[in-house]
Design an enzyme around this catalytic site. Structure first.
Site, PDB file in Angstrom:
ATOM      1  N   SER A  18      -6.132   0.611  -0.300  1.00  0.00           N
ATOM      2  CA  SER A  18      -5.752  -0.062   0.892  1.00  0.00           C
ATOM      3  C   SER A  18      -4.308   0.185   1.162  1.00  0.00           C
ATOM      4  O   SER A  18      -3.581   0.375   0.424  1.00  0.00           O
ATOM      5  CB  SER A  18      -6.411  -1.536   0.847  1.00  0.00           C
ATOM      6  OG  SER A  18      -5.240  -2.021  -0.094  1.00  0.00           O
ATOM      7  N   ASP A  19      -4.004  -0.361   2.510  1.00  0.00           N
ATOM      8  CA  ASP A  19      -2.740  -0.373   2.875  1.00  0.00           C
ATOM      9  C   ASP A  19      -2.349  -1.720   2.335  1.00  0.00           C
ATOM     10  O   ASP A  19      -3.194  -2.452   2.032  1.00  0.00           O
ATOM     11  CB  ASP A  19      -2.343  -0.459   4.569  1.00  0.00           C
ATOM     12  CG  ASP A  19      -1.034  -0.030   4.778  1.00  0.00           C
ATOM     13  OD1 ASP A  19      -0.078  -0.502   3.970  1.00  0.00           O
ATOM     14  OD2 ASP A  19      -0.933   0.477   5.919  1.00  0.00           O
ATOM     15  N   TRP A  20      -1.014  -2.221   2.269  1.00  0.00           N
ATOM     16  CA  TRP A  20      -0.697  -3.190   1.704  1.00  0.00           C
ATOM     17  C   TRP A  20      -1.122  -4.499   2.374  1.00  0.00           C
ATOM     18  O   TRP A  20      -0.645  -4.923   3.466  1.00  0.00           O
ATOM     19  CB  TRP A  20       0.954  -3.139   1.603  1.00  0.00           C
ATOM     20  CG  TRP A  20       1.462  -2.597   0.126  1.00  0.00           C
ATOM     21  CD1 TRP A  20       2.634  -3.206  -0.574  1.00  0.00           C
ATOM     22  CD2 TRP A  20       1.131  -1.617  -0.442  1.00  0.00           C
ATOM     23  NE1 TRP A  20       2.674  -2.472  -1.488  1.00  0.00           N
ATOM     24  CE2 TRP A  20       1.744  -1.194  -1.479  1.00  0.00           C
ATOM     25  CE3 TRP A  20       0.135  -0.602  -0.012  1.00  0.00           C
ATOM     26  CZ2 TRP A  20       1.513  -0.094  -2.595  1.00  0.00           C
ATOM     27  CZ3 TRP A  20      -0.003   0.578  -0.956  1.00  0.00           C
ATOM     28  CH2 TRP A  20       0.584   0.668  -2.108  1.00  0.00           C
ATOM     29  N   ASN A  21      -2.048  -5.110   1.730  1.00  0.00           N
ATOM     30  CA  ASN A  21      -2.653  -6.589   2.193  1.00  0.00           C
ATOM     31  C   ASN A  21      -3.605  -6.157   3.330  1.00  0.00           C
ATOM     32  O   ASN A  21      -3.940  -7.221   4.061  1.00  0.00           O
ATOM     33  CB  ASN A  21      -1.661  -7.670   2.492  1.00  0.00           C
ATOM     34  CG  ASN A  21      -0.609  -8.006   1.442  1.00  0.00           C
ATOM     35  OD1 ASN A  21      -1.215  -8.266   0.318  1.00  0.00           O
ATOM     36  ND2 ASN A  21       0.671  -7.718   1.441  1.00  0.00           N
ATOM     37  N   ALA A  22      -4.124  -4.903   3.307  1.00  0.00           N
ATOM     38  CA  ALA A  22      -5.099  -4.694   4.439  1.00  0.00           C
ATOM     39  C   ALA A  22      -6.510  -5.185   4.289  1.00  0.00           C
ATOM     40  O   ALA A  22      -6.845  -5.483   3.179  1.00  0.00           O
ATOM     41  CB  ALA A  22      -5.127  -3.367   4.669  1.00  0.00           C
TER      42      ALA A  22
END
Length: 774
Positions: free
Chosen positions: A266-270
């Protein structure tokens, strides 16, 4: 009896100890991943599919992005990741360490796309891979290949083009170059992440056809031609579902159809639901949160994630780990060849510049002195802002230094004037000093008022005037419509300087040191030459000077269309062109007591009503005038073309074009090949880019035959009713071109029988999109 009992207990203990020792003796290798998985506890497996947080990374490599979870007893090390794409992002300084950890700022992705040169992307990728290796890291979180749907997207500098063929081909080359030295890449942001406004929750709503033909096509090309080690899902939703939670996207399309073999993160905190992400095939959540660990652990225990699914994701993580430098025991030296990489940036940064205008051969120039106007002349922009380049003070060659290196003296009175003006404005904008960290562009000094007498003095003292216009962009916010246009002070500077210098018979050159297109039609007639320098990296001053003085003949071509005005592009109607959010909202916790608000168009959701008619596909299909067409760029020399052949060879279209330099200086040229399809059952653009090639450096009189080839099925269109790529029968025009609007030769190829390649019926919008048609 007691002796027998104690002997039995002792035997059990020895057996258990032996089993424990046997388990602890298993060490991870590329050949025993399934055995290692069998030795993992449930808790360890869950840890492996979640990053360790950004703080853990800072302990060893300050300023980098994140790590995977280490399990020492099984020989599983942490894998280290850093942001890109045009720079290995890490802190230059470390506590109690006298060493400087400099990295090279390479050209922005847009600058790279303007080279139209896959080999240049290979070289930059290889150099970045060497820096990853030599600084002890494993994976660079790059490249990004979302499309330039709008000239205002805040992250355009990290992305290549409005066309998926350029984005796919050049990113594949970058990946192949970087991975050739043993470092890993992360292709991102998958997918349809074309605006920064409300990027954590925006829903991109589009047809399956637009999705397939445009917004997934570049990813498909890159995956099939380079096999990146990892892919990063994006923050946004696509047709109502977060990409990190979309099984159709990460399993059916990415793996089943395209054959992707790596790990998805995932993208960061997605995303919102870690359990849904695990089930969707999003193998790792980054940077990792305790609540995600708790949710995944509970879901496995209660059956909402099967053990087979968890093992699948763990396997993909471990398959990544065994490829990495850290696992292989890389003995890094913290000494990358920065001198060599600087030279590479200088070469390729200049190659990516696009000469837009050159009246009366104003360029190249051979002068003794130059007057620099515009605050950006004294505050040059090497690259854009964001997690990949958060430090505004990194090393860069100024324009003054670049010109002096080329033997051109710069007006000292103007240096002093602008230096004081910029310092005063910076102090007014930031009374407590410039912020050490910023993801969005900092406030730049506006143009000073110039007196007529000051300009007249500069006219007498200098041979030429250079005006630099700057624009930069970054994460969390898109540019506004106003930023597409020059400001009144910028226009006033151009008018004032041009009038005075032209009255004295002297030339005026404008340099566009920008992240994305700006309006030019209203003022370009006032100046002699316009050089789009983009953001060429740390050697920016030398790159610009090399082109201005003719040391380098510009060979860049535009990877996007430049509109006459904002609103001319079909996509402009559905873009947040006047929305300015708080960039720090990303770090704020949501208020659970806040009243729900009605969804806002182009903020909470964006409807891609233009469908397939994005960029040049719209402008050429609907005959809309533009400032500069897709693929356009001038040179200091001339080239003659002769099309030797256009044919189908083993199911591939092959075009061979002889290019001859008929001018007086050495140069490179770009051959672009578009196709025009016959009318079928569905709407089609008039032209679509299918391939391109760049010549080597041709001396005057020299010639070279370049070959452009692509698969016959690359000419197919996506038919939503059939859920298939359909190649209609009929005559296809193969257009050998200098730009999308400058066709040198049209050649017809006949497809005698229609074909269809069925694919998954996936990711359809919740309701039919009312799309533009012609």
């Amino acid at each position: 009896m007691h002796k027998l009992f104690h002997s039995f207990i002792a035997l059990i203990c020895v057996t258990c100890l032996g089993a424990t020792q046997a388990r602890s003796q298993v060490k991870l290798s590329a050949d025993n991943i399934d055995e290692v998985i069998s030795q993992l506890s449930l808790e360890e497996k869950v840890h492996l599919v979640i990053g360790t947080g950004m703080a853990g990374q800072d302990a060893k490599f300050p300023g980098t992005a994140g790590t995977t979870y280490p399990i020492e007893r099984l020989g599983i090390p942490a894998v280290y990741m850093a942001d890109g794409p045009h720079r290995l992002h890490m802190n230059v300084h470390r506590d109690w360490d006298s060493h400087f950890y400099y990295t090279t700022e390479f050209p922005s992705a847009t600058t790279m796309a303007s080279t139209w040169d896959a080999e240049a992307s290979v070289l930059v990728g290889k150099a970045l891979g060497e820096e990853v290796r030599d600084y002890g890291l494993d994976i660079l979180l790059a490249p990004g290949i979302n499309l330039h749907r709008s000239a205002l997207c805040g992250r355009n500098h990290e992305y290549y083009s409005e066309d998926p063929v350029i984005a796919g081909k050049l990113s594949a080359a970058y990946i192949n170059g970087l991975q050739s030295v043993g470092a890993g890449t992360c292709l991102k942001h998958f997918a349809v992440n074309n605006q920064e406004t409300n990027r954590m929750a925006n829903d991109s709503r589009l047809s399956q056809r637009a999705l397939r033909e445009l917004y997934l096509k570049g990813f498909e090309i890159a995956v099939k031609e380079s096999q990146p080690w990892t892919i990063m899902t994006s923050y946004n939703k696509v047709n109502g579902k977060y990409t990190s939670e979309n099984h159709d996207l990460t399993e059916k399309i990415l793996r089943d159809e395209w054959g992707f073999k790596g790990m998805v993160m995932s993208d960061w905190n997605a995303g919102k639901d870690a359990v849904a992400s695990m089930n969707a095939g999003n193998d790792m959540m980054q940077p990792g949160q305790p609540k995600q660990y708790d949710a995944i652990l509970a879901a496995v225990k209660d059956g909402n994630i099967s053990e087979a699914t968890l093992n699948r994701n763990v396997r993909r993580v471990l398959e990544l780990v065994v490829k990495c430098f850290t696992f292989k025991g890389n003995d890094y030296n913290n000494e990358p060849n920065l001198k060599s990489h600087a030279a590479l940036d200088r070469e390729i940064g200049a190659q990516g510049m696009v000469l837009l205008q050159n009246e009366n051969n104003a360029l190249p120039f051979n002068v003794k002195s130059a007057a620099l106007f515009g605050t950006t002349s004294y505050d040059i922009i090497a690259g854009g802002m964001g997690f990949g380049s958060t430090n505004h003070g990194y090393y860069a060659v100024s324009l003054i230094e670049g010109l002096r290196n080329a033997g051109v003296q710069v007006d000292k009175d103007l240096i002093n004037l602008y230096k004081k003006h910029i310092a005063d404005q910076d102090k007014a904008n930031y009374p407590n000093g410039m912020p050490p960290f910023s993801l969005t562009p900092l406030i730049r000094a506006e143009q000073p008022s110039l007196t007529d007498s000051l300009i007249e003095v500069s006219v007498k003292a200098n041979d030429i005037a250079i005006i630099t216009i700057g624009r930069t962009c970054g994460e969390f916010a898109d540019r506004t419509e106003a930023e597409f246009y020059l400001t009144e002070p910028e226009l006033a500077t151009i008018k004032q300087v041009s009038a005075a210098y032209h009255a004295a018979g002297k030339r005026v050159v404008v340099i566009l040191n920008i992240c994305s297109p700006v309006e030019t039609a209203s003022w370009r007639g006032l100046v002699d030459a316009i050089l789009c320098a983009w953001q060429p990296g740390e050697q920016v001053g030398n790159c610009i000077a090399d082109v201005l003085t003719g040391k380098v003949n510009p060979s860049g071509r535009l990877p996007m269309t430049w509109a006459l005005k904002y609103g001319d592009a079909a996509a402009d109607k559905n873009f947040p062109s006047n929305y300015k959010p708080d960039p720090m909202a990303f770090f704020a916790k949501p208020d659970p007591n806040a009243a729900p608000k009605a969804p806002e168009a182009n903020v909470d959701y964006t409807v891609y009503e233009e469908g397939i008619y994005m960029g040049y596909r719209y402008f050429s299909s609907f005959n809309v005038d533009v400032a500069y067409p897709f693929g356009f760029g001038l040179s200091y020399t001339n080239f003659d073309w002769s099309v030797e052949s256009v044919s189908i060879v083993e199911d591939r279209v092959v075009a061979k074009v002889n290019v001859k330099n008929t001018g007086k200086v050495a140069g490179r040229d770009v051959v672009e090949v578009y196709t025009s399809a016959p009318k079928g059952k569905i709407n089609k653009p008039t032209k679509e880019l299918k391939g391109f090639a760049k010549t080597s450096l041709l001396q005057p009189g020299a010639a070279e035959t370049v070959t452009v080839e692509f698969n016959v099925m690359d000419m197919a269109s996506f038919n939503e009713v059939q859920s298939a790529w359909v190649l209609d029968k009929g005559n296809y025009s193969i257009l050998v071109s200098r730009s999308v609007n400058d066709v040198v030769s049209s050649n017809s190829l006949k497809i005698a029988k229609a074909r269809a390649n069925k694919v998954h019926n996936a990711m359809a919008p919740e309701s039919k999109i009312k799309e533009l048609k012609r």
